[in-house]
Design an enzyme around this catalytic site. Structure first.
Site, PDB file in Angstrom:
ATOM      1  CG  ASP A   1      -1.678   1.245   1.434  1.00  0.00           C
ATOM      2  OD1 ASP A   1      -2.370   1.665   0.502  1.00  0.00           O
ATOM      3  OD2 ASP A   1      -1.567   1.841   2.532  1.00  0.00           O
ATOM      4  CB  ILE A   2       0.838   4.441  -1.789  1.00  0.00           C
ATOM      5  CG1 ILE A   2       1.223   3.676  -3.071  1.00  0.00           C
ATOM      6  CG2 ILE A   2       1.584   5.795  -1.742  1.00  0.00           C
ATOM      7  CD1 ILE A   2       0.874   4.411  -4.348  1.00  0.00           C
ATOM      8  CG  ASP A   3      -1.689   7.583   0.499  1.00  0.00           C
ATOM      9  OD1 ASP A   3      -1.086   8.660   0.545  1.00  0.00           O
ATOM     10  OD2 ASP A   3      -2.242   7.140  -0.528  1.00  0.00           O
TER      11      ASP A   3
ATOM     12  CB  THR B   1      -2.477   2.625  -4.042  1.00  0.00           C
ATOM     13  OG1 THR B   1      -2.975   3.847  -3.494  1.00  0.00           O
ATOM     14  CG2 THR B   1      -2.355   2.771  -5.554  1.00  0.00           C
TER      15      THR B   1
ATOM     16  CE  LYS C   1      -5.315  -1.007  -1.423  1.00  0.00           C
ATOM     17  NZ  LYS C   1      -4.439  -0.360  -0.432  1.00  0.00           N
TER      18      LYS C   1
ATOM     19  CG  ASN D   1      -7.875   0.779   1.438  1.00  0.00           C
ATOM     20  OD1 ASN D   1      -7.275   0.922   2.496  1.00  0.00           O
ATOM     21  ND2 ASN D   1      -7.456   1.339   0.328  1.00  0.00           N
TER      22      ASN D   1
END
Length: 268
Positions: A8-10, A42, A191, A217
């Protein structure tokens, strides 16, 4: 031996300052040098995720829009694309109009809102992306929308999520990416589904995958992966289902996972 890592990014890959640390970049490079596939997973749109991928030297298919779009970084080749079913999209649009909820559409990798407001501007600053204003959402929805996103107070979104599940049915996936963001995608736009797709694409089993995340998520990503990892700063519900809890996003939690589970076995 792990062959595919989805990150994941954030609040996972990047620090609160929106940076990928040099140490994390180095760990990613070493993993890729060993032949491990590394991808980002993401809720962000592809255009936004691609900027991060280019910072880290990733040249792979990216899982974007929660899994609704899997697309290569360099050549832009699309491997998988799903959009919100039209019937559900129109119902959601009407629901948001009736309840005065800020709604954003994502059409052809462009972000649209019906009007300019603080919620839209704040969101775009957070994700470093541009937006377009189109008051006629009915017209916009003549094209497929990859994702639909509502912005409101967390408690209000928590209250309407069950209503939307009933209203929109099983054809869609509803999840929160951050407390203020409630997102609707195709039911396969997750995802976890995207990770299974890419594992098949790269010819590895799910046991050979790692999924790393921090938020609601990321549930099906962490559940689906052979090694499901929650960040130290993850929501409690994700920590509860994770196989491993790493350091926070500001303490190079991703780097720690790669060094411990991917690079370390080679040095023993």
């Amino acid at each position: 031996m792990y062959k595919l890592i989805a990150i994941d990014i954030d609040d996972t890959l990047i620090t609160d300052e929106k940076q990928v640390t040099e140490g994390t970049k180095r760990a990613l490079e070493l993993a890729m040098a060993q032949g491990v596939h590394v991808t980002l997973a993401t809720g962000r749109m592809y255009a936004s995720a691609r900027k991060i991928a280019l910072q880290t030297g990733l040249n792979v298919p990216l899982i974007t829009y929660q899994g609704s779009l899997i697309k290569n970084v360099m050549d832009g080749h699309v491997l998988l694309e799903r959009s919100v079913p039209r019937d559900a999209a129109l119902k959601l649009l009407q629901f948001c109009k009736n309840n005065q909820i800020h709604l954003q559409l994502y059409v052809e990798d462009e972000l649209y809102a019906a009007e300019e407001n603080e919620k839209l501007i704040g969101y775009c600053q957070l994700n470093n992306i541009e937006y377009k204003i189109e008051p006629d959402f009915d017209k916009l929805l003549e094209k497929p929308s990859t994702k639909m996103l509502m912005i409101d107070e967390p408690a209000r979104l928590d209250a309407i999520a069950p209503q939307l599940k009933e209203l929109l049915g099983t054809d869609v996936h509803i999840t929160k990416s951050k407390p203020h963001f409630l997102e609707v995608t195709h039911h396969e736009g997750t995802k976890g589904f995207a990770l299974r797709y890419l594992a098949d694409h790269f010819g590895c089993t799910m046991e050979e995958t790692i999924g790393i995340g921090d938020s609601w998520n990321d549930h099906d990503l962490v559940e689906s992966a052979g090694l499901g990892v929650a960040m130290g700063n993850a929501v409690d519900s994700l920590k509860a289902i994770a196989d491993y809890i790493t350091a926070s996003n500001n303490e190079e939690g991703v780097r720690h996972v790669i060094e411990k589970f991917v690079l370390q076995p080679h040095h023993v």
